[in-house]
Enzyme design. Structure first.
Site, short mmCIF file in Angstrom:
data_model
loop_
_atom_site.label_atom_id
_atom_site.label_comp_id
_atom_site.label_asym_id
_atom_site.label_seq_id
_atom_site.Cartn_x
_atom_site.Cartn_y
_atom_site.Cartn_z
CG ASP A 83 8.91 66.62 26.03
OD1 ASP A 83 8.63 67.65 25.40
OD2 ASP A 83 8.91 66.57 27.28
N GLY A 211 2.85 71.50 33.12
CA GLY A 211 1.43 71.56 33.46
C GLY A 211 1.13 71.16 34.90
#
Length: 280
Positions: A83, A211
């Site tokens: 990531d 999120g």
């Protein structure tokens, strides 16, 4: 069992009636069993994402070997994703050691530089069947020590997104539409119309970073509107640390350490199950 790239995992997810793939940050090896337990409970494929800081802390090879072993023993289709990485050498290391997906983050650069570097990463990754994510626009908040102040947020435009996808052929694109990295005490405000227009213009899997802090209603709408990968990290970390603080405070020095960690992992599993079910 092999590690799957994002496109392969998304195909499996849709065969199992999931509309999007949750990509969950792993912070330490002790948390790892909780992720596979949640995937087993929901019959969901599993995407685990690793920051460059975690990769350096644990070691790339250990991460790959441990996750491949659990994926095989639990029979859970799994993708291992690097990531938010802006360093090409670090991305090459992840590819060489067996990560099946990587993210090049050039969101801090001009769009021309971002496109050029993303192309370089794609050239590195494609021969080994590794998927590539890129980011366009500036998402606020803090992620693995990188901070974008609220006044520096830059929302992704439709024209830039289309140009970026057309000129790179990237496998998935993270966009800035109102979410915030690290948010867990407030509510994100997603720009659904912007999302729908970018989806129509790009026809490419879109990624929602930040999120945590997105309401279930907003998440369902975002997934219906074109989000096919959702990053979640802070919520699991907060639950894990909160449980550990409680159990360590009450424990004795001669107690088994695992007794401190089991409640923390159970809390993480609960969060993961809830998120995975949300993406159906």
């Amino acid at each position: 069992m092999k590690l799957y790239n994002f496109a392969e995992l998304l195909h499996i997810a849709k065969d199992r009636e999931f509309k999007a793939v949750g990509s969950f940050n792993l912070h330490c090896l002790e948390m790892l069993p909780a992720y596979f337990k949640a995937a087993e409970k929901t019959n969901s494929p599993l995407m685990i994402q690793i920051s460059t800081g975690t990769a350096k802390y644990l070691g790339h090879r250990l991460l790959v070997d441990a996750i491949k072993s659990l994926a095989e023993s639990k029979n859970v289709p799994t993708c291992l994703h690097l990531d938010h990485c802006s360093d090409l050498d670090s991305i090459q290391l992840a590819i060489d050691t067996g990560f099946s997906s990587v993210m090049y983050d050039g969101s801090h650069l001009s769009i021309e530089e971002n496109i050029a570097n993303t192309r370089k990463v794609i050239d590195m990754a494609r021969p080994l069947n590794v998927s590539v994510e890129a980011e366009l626009g500036a998402i606020g908040g803090s992620e693995d020590g990188k901070v974008v102040a609220m006044e520096e947020i830059a929302f992704t435009t439709v024209n830039d997104a289309k140009r970026f996808v057309d000129e790179t052929g990237v496998d998935m694109l993270a966009i800035s539409i109102g979410t915030v990295h690290g948010l867990y005490t407030g509510k994100a405000h997603i720009q659904h119309q912007r999302l729908a227009e970018i989806t129509e213009a790009t026809r490419t899997p879109l990624v929602l970073h930040g999120g945590t802090g997105v309401s279930d209603e907003d998440m369902r709408l975002a997934v219906r509107s074109g989000i096919e990968k959702v990053n979640v990290g802070t919520e699991m970390n907060v639950q894990w640390v909160s449980q550990c603080k409680n159990t360590f405070e009450k424990g004795k020095v001669n107690d088994s350490v695992r007794n401190f960690l089991v409640p923390a992992n159970d809390a993480v599993t609960s969060v993961l199950v809830e998120k995975m079910q949300l993406f159906r």
